[in-house]
Design an enzyme around this catalytic site. Structure first.
Site, PDB file in Angstrom:
ATOM      1  N   TYR A   1      -1.427   0.293  10.112  1.00  0.00           N
ATOM      2  CA  TYR A   1      -1.724  -0.482   8.901  1.00  0.00           C
ATOM      3  C   TYR A   1      -0.531  -0.396   7.939  1.00  0.00           C
ATOM      4  O   TYR A   1      -0.033  -1.417   7.467  1.00  0.00           O
ATOM      5  CB  TYR A   1      -2.992   0.055   8.234  1.00  0.00           C
TER       6      TYR A   1
ATOM      7  N   SER B   1       0.808  -1.216   0.000  1.00  0.00           N
ATOM      8  CA  SER B   1       0.000   0.000   0.000  1.00  0.00           C
ATOM      9  C   SER B   1       0.842   1.267   0.000  1.00  0.00           C
ATOM     10  O   SER B   1       1.955   1.276   0.515  1.00  0.00           O
ATOM     11  CB  SER B   1      -0.895  -0.005   1.251  1.00  0.00           C
TER      12      SER B   1
ATOM     13  N   LYS C   1       2.220  -3.401   6.492  1.00  0.00           N
ATOM     14  CA  LYS C   1       2.514  -3.663   5.073  1.00  0.00           C
ATOM     15  C   LYS C   1       4.016  -3.567   4.815  1.00  0.00           C
ATOM     16  O   LYS C   1       4.618  -4.386   4.124  1.00  0.00           O
ATOM     17  CB  LYS C   1       1.746  -2.669   4.195  1.00  0.00           C
TER      18      LYS C   1
HETATM   19  C1  WQD Z   1      -9.594   9.834   0.252  1.00  0.00           C
HETATM   20  C2  WQD Z   1      -9.812  11.344   0.349  1.00  0.00           C
HETATM   21  C3  WQD Z   1     -10.098  12.096   2.603  1.00  0.00           C
HETATM   22  C4  WQD Z   1     -13.868   9.895   3.232  1.00  0.00           C
HETATM   23  C5  WQD Z   1      -6.968   5.015   2.602  1.00  0.00           C
HETATM   24  C6  WQD Z   1      -5.921   4.305   3.392  1.00  0.00           C
HETATM   25  C7  WQD Z   1      -4.849   3.814   2.474  1.00  0.00           C
HETATM   26  C8  WQD Z   1      -5.455   2.977   1.381  1.00  0.00           C
HETATM   27  C9  WQD Z   1      -6.537   3.734   0.637  1.00  0.00           C
HETATM   28  C10 WQD Z   1      -5.382   0.599   1.637  1.00  0.00           C
HETATM   29  C11 WQD Z   1      -9.055  11.982   1.500  1.00  0.00           C
HETATM   30  C12 WQD Z   1     -11.389  12.307   1.807  1.00  0.00           C
HETATM   31  C13 WQD Z   1     -12.722  10.407   2.659  1.00  0.00           C
HETATM   32  C14 WQD Z   1     -14.914  10.791   3.596  1.00  0.00           C
HETATM   33  C15 WQD Z   1     -13.610  12.632   2.806  1.00  0.00           C
HETATM   34  N1  WQD Z   1      -5.979   1.754   1.894  1.00  0.00           N
HETATM   35  N2  WQD Z   1     -12.595  11.758   2.455  1.00  0.00           N
HETATM   36  N3  WQD Z   1     -14.741  12.134   3.379  1.00  0.00           N
HETATM   37  O1  WQD Z   1      -7.274   8.001   3.355  1.00  0.00           O
HETATM   38  O2  WQD Z   1      -6.484   8.385   0.950  1.00  0.00           O
HETATM   39  O3  WQD Z   1      -6.394   6.113   1.946  1.00  0.00           O
HETATM   40  O4  WQD Z   1      -7.507   4.157   1.616  1.00  0.00           O
HETATM   41  O5  WQD Z   1      -4.337   0.359   1.136  1.00  0.00           O
HETATM   42  O6  WQD Z   1      -3.951   3.033   3.237  1.00  0.00           O
HETATM   43  O7  WQD Z   1      -5.335   5.240   4.270  1.00  0.00           O
HETATM   44  O8  WQD Z   1      -8.582   7.088   1.379  1.00  0.00           O
HETATM   45  O9  WQD Z   1     -10.921   7.176   0.711  1.00  0.00           O
HETATM   46  O10 WQD Z   1     -10.347   7.456   3.181  1.00  0.00           O
HETATM   47  O11 WQD Z   1      -9.823   9.287   1.555  1.00  0.00           O
HETATM   48  O12 WQD Z   1     -13.469  13.858   2.622  1.00  0.00           O
HETATM   49  O13 WQD Z   1     -16.000  10.383   4.127  1.00  0.00           O
HETATM   50  O14 WQD Z   1     -11.202  11.587   0.615  1.00  0.00           O
HETATM   51  O15 WQD Z   1      -9.858  13.210   3.464  1.00  0.00           O
HETATM   52  O16 WQD Z   1      -8.658  13.292   1.087  1.00  0.00           O
HETATM   53  P1  WQD Z   1      -7.150   7.511   1.958  1.00  0.00           P
HETATM   54  P2  WQD Z   1      -9.998   7.704   1.746  1.00  0.00           P
END
Ligand code: WQD
Length: 325
Positions: A139, A115, A143
């Site tokens: 997490y 990841s 990894k």
């Molecule tokens: C994306 C963007 C949030 C939800 C995570 C894990 C990472 C990987 C992928 C596995 C960010 C914004 C999100 C919401 C929002 N997982 N957001 N409101 O955090 O980039 O990555 O998933 O490998 O390890 O950390 O993904 O989809 O949570 O967020 O504004 O309800 O959307 O702030 O900018 P993230 P995400």
């Protein structure tokens, strides 16, 4: 080849399994269905219900396998900070147990689902494979630890491996053959879909005061079909004599939260209700990958990862589940 896909009933795993079946491989899916969907498993694959922490069942399912694709892990970064033992048990202990069972069974190649979380706060963009690894959540630490074990197992046991660092996996099979939805999602795109369907009251946008083109968080969303192709290419590369390697899998560009929301409004024909709230702890403003090494090494080029394909194929999956009234 005979390939065991651990976690192959999951969102990414099922897309990978389907691509391997299409390429003519004999595929065995090993999954405990804790988060996966049995209906996502291709009919041509053999399904074995079981847990990677079970040594005897693991040895049995891996017997005769040439390769292992390993995607069986918990992946919620926030949860890993409040329940680290859950992540130690599955992402470390059970994963090591399964890798050892694979080596004992004579497996030659491992493709490991890693990841972007191994990097932590970006020091520069795009993030290439040499970027410092300083995970900001447990997490990501789990990894990175398995990546390091695999490097030693290559050196000491001759077990070849490809570690594929996914950035933000998204989208669904364009042919609509896989429609399993995540239960209680926390990632942006399923949350936006639920708000567009009316299953969720609104999207909480975690901050619009970042130094990005529209103030909202920017991420590198990579379509699962492109991810699946990379897994096949990685296996073929090692089978042809290629050495173990680690690559980032991203598009080389970023999309903001509002880019996603606006595309969802376009494909759903509805306003997507949202509310701007405070920043989420640990979120970097922007994160996107350099996919150059995967392109040079494997010839991998993402072809489905534009925002409209990602959002439209996801919307189609929500419609297929009867959630669009
Ligand atoms: C994306 C963007 C949030 C939800 C995570 C894990 C990472 C990987 C992928 C596995 C960010 C914004 C999100 C919401 C929002 N997982 N957001 N409101 O955090 O980039 O990555 O998933 O490998 O390890 O950390 O993904 O989809 O949570 O967020 O504004 O309800 O959307 O702030 O900018 P993230 P995400």
């Amino acid at each position: 080849m005979k390939i065991t896909v651990a976690g192959g009933a999951g969102y990414i795993g099922s897309h990978v399994a389907r691509r391997l079946v299409e390429a003519g491989h004999e595929v065995v899916i090993y999954d405990n269905l804790s988060t996966g969907n049995r209906s996502s498993v291709p009919a041509e694959a053999t399904f074995v219900h079981g847990d990677v922490s079970d040594p005897l069942a693991s040895r049995k399912v891996l017997a005769g396998s040439d390769a292992l694709i390993y995607l069986a892990a918990w992946k919620a970064a926030g949860e890993s900070m409040t329940d680290p033992v859950k992540y130690s048990r599955n992402n470390l202990q059970a994963t090591l147990s399964f890798l050892d069972a694979a080596h004992d069974a004579g497996v030659k190649y491992v493709v490991f689902s890693s990841s972007a979380a191994v990097f932590g706060e970006p020091k520069y963009l795009p993030i290439d494979e040499d970027h410092p690894k300083d995970p900001t959540n447990y997490y990501g630490f789990t990894k990175l630890e398995i990546e390091r074990v695999l490097a030693w197992y290559d050196r000491l046991l001759g077990l070849k491996s490809a570690c594929l660092r996914y950035f933000n996996a998204a989208g669904y099979d364009p042919a609509g053959r896989i429609t399993g939805l995540e239960r209680n999602p926390a990632n942006l795109i399923p949350v936006v879909m639920e708000a567009a369907c009316g299953v969720r009251a609104k999207v909480q946008i975690f901050g619009n005061d970042y130094d990005t083109h529209d103030g909202t968080g920017v991420r590198d969303y990579i379509h699962v079909t492109d991810l699946a192709e990379a897994h096949l290419m990685a296996l073929e590369y090692m089978e042809k004599g290629g050495k173990s390697f680690v690559v980032n899998l991203g598009t080389g560009k970023g999309l903001s939260v509002l880019d996603v929301v606006n595309s969802a409004a376009k494909f759903s024909g509805r306003d997507v209700p949202y509310q701007i709230v405070g920043r989420r702890e640990g979120d970097p403003a922007a994160l996107w990958a350099s996919g150059e090494k995967a392109k040079e090494l494997l010839g991998w080029v993402p072809r489905h990862s534009d925002v409209d394909t990602i959002v439209s194929t996801t919307w189609a999956a929500y419609k297929a589940n009867g959630l669009v009234r």
